[in-house]
Design an enzyme around this catalytic site. Sequence first.
Site, mmCIF file in Angstrom:
data_model
loop_
_atom_site.group_PDB
_atom_site.id
_atom_site.type_symbol
_atom_site.label_atom_id
_atom_site.label_comp_id
_atom_site.label_asym_id
_atom_site.label_seq_id
_atom_site.Cartn_x
_atom_site.Cartn_y
_atom_site.Cartn_z
ATOM 1 N N GLY A 1 5.008 -0.932 2.950
ATOM 2 C CA GLY A 1 4.156 0.210 2.656
ATOM 3 C C GLY A 1 4.942 1.506 2.534
ATOM 4 C CG HIS B 1 -0.219 -0.077 2.522
ATOM 5 N ND1 HIS B 1 0.305 1.001 3.184
ATOM 6 C CD2 HIS B 1 0.067 -1.149 3.296
ATOM 7 C CE1 HIS B 1 0.863 0.626 4.305
ATOM 8 N NE2 HIS B 1 0.745 -0.689 4.408
ATOM 9 C CG ASP B 2 -0.342 4.315 1.272
ATOM 10 O OD1 ASP B 2 -1.078 5.264 0.930
ATOM 11 O OD2 ASP B 2 -0.691 3.454 2.105
#
Length: 268
Positions: A140, A122-123
């Site tokens: 992340g 994520h991200d």
Amino acid sequence: MSVTIAHTAVVDPRAQLGDDVRVGHFCLIGPHARIGTGTQIENHVTIMGHTTIGENNHIFPNVVIGGEPQDLSYQGSPTQVIIGDGNVIREGCTINRATEKEDGITSIGDHCYLMAYAHVAHDCRLNDRIVMANNCMLGGHVHIDHDAILSGGVAVHHYASVGAYCFISGLSRVKQDVPPYMLAEGSPARPRTVNVVGLKRNDFSNDEIRVITEAFKLYYRRSVGVAETRQRLLNSGPIQPSLLRLLDFLEHQTGGKNGRGRDRRKAA
């Protein structure tokens, strides 16, 4: 041109598929997917969530794109995955959608090559022409700049950054930022030398390579610090833009947490 969808695939009628998209057997494509012209999706691919995929990508079997972030704070908001054009995503790769902690986007640029079972958390932000070999793992919020190469089994700590034209050796554990133009290796990984081969392949001049090498020696071998390295090199000859990018990266890195310039989180 028309879309070709295998009869065993399940494509939500609300998904947007461009011309000449091919969807293989047993794929599952959700209602918020947008897939650009000429993208080929092989069998057993799952595309979930708010996912945008550009043109002329090739996605191999058992890839999962847009799954929920593996973050306990995620509350189900409509965060995104955005992928550019001309990428190759090989078997078993996973690309998770973002959390709400930054701008809500996990992104991959153009002409990247993700080999089998690579994981983009994520991200994460990946720029253009990045190669991730088999079983690479990004935590992340990792940022990787253009033309970087990660060898097999590399693991990158969350919030770490990898600069442009870097080469990370296989099985390295990247806990800190890796500045641009470096060859890094180890557990934990450290810049060992300048990635001269990569720079030559990308048409860096001899003068640029020489001054980047001198910066590496001053900062990593003689440990004179960023300010002193900057002063010595900027006073010694023509200023190369690549040198300025390296010095700015090093200066930003020193302001972060545990060698990660973007990690400015405070303890709870």
